[in-house]
Design an enzyme around this catalytic site. Structure first.
Site: not given
Length: 188
Positions: A19, A41, A49
């Site tokens: 990522y 998000e 996250w």
């Protein structure tokens, strides 16, 4: 030789490394991905996250690969199934937000708009490149986008979430100065 990455990128998690190296800070103009990332998000609120990233495949399966038309039509049975799905964050407000966001997104499209044009219009299509020396969590621009998205009916779009979203979709490049991705070419 292992490249130097932003300190937040957990090198023990290959998904997180991928990522960081290939998505975060890379300009995204794909509507479905923009919609997905907006919802992910929002799902992150109050969590890390990494938690959401580790559940991304489950989110895609649970939310029909982020097909806004399908999500906008979810009924009580589908909501109950989502709230029972251990592969996602089972939070009633976040599930409701994803459904509401699909409805807001479809209204935006019905008016001839798109997330791509809306979001990238704020920055004239250009990534904001920050020096990366300090940690930024909100800006005047994330405040403005947050308010504008809320007026359009989007949920879980507070300024901190929107700033993280801007980083995720490449509207902002906040890679650390010593990171190999700092000011790297898109997709490099």
């Amino acid at each position: 030789m292992i490249p130097t990455r932003c300190k937040w990128a957990n090198s023990a998690n290959p998904r997180y490394v991928d990522y960081h190296d290939h998505e975060w800070g890379v300009p995204c103009h794909d509507e479905r991905k923009l919609f997905e990332m907006l919802n992910l998000e929002g799902a992150q609120a109050g969590l890390s996250w990494e938690t959401i990233l580790n559940k991304r495949d489950s989110y895609r399966a649970a939310f029909d690969d982020w097909d806004a038309e399908k999500i906008a039509a979810y009924d009580a049975d589908k909501v109950a199934a989502l709230l029972a799905d251990p592969g996602i964050v089972r939070n009633r407000l976040k599930v409701a937000a994803a459904i509401g966001n699909a409805q807001a997104y479809l209204r935006l499209r019905a008016q001839g708009g798109s997330l791509d044009r809306l979001l990238w219009g704020y920055v004239d299509g250009q990534t904001i490149v920050n020096p990366g020396a300090e940690r930024i969590v909100t800006t005047a621009l994330s405040d403005r986008i947050s308010k504008d998205l809320a007026k359009l009916g989007f949920k879980f779009v507070g300024s901190t979430i929107i700033y993280a979203y801007m980083q995720a979709i490449g509207m902002v490049d906040d890679h650390a100065p010593d990171c190999f991705r700092h000011h790297a070419a898109p997709g490099a």
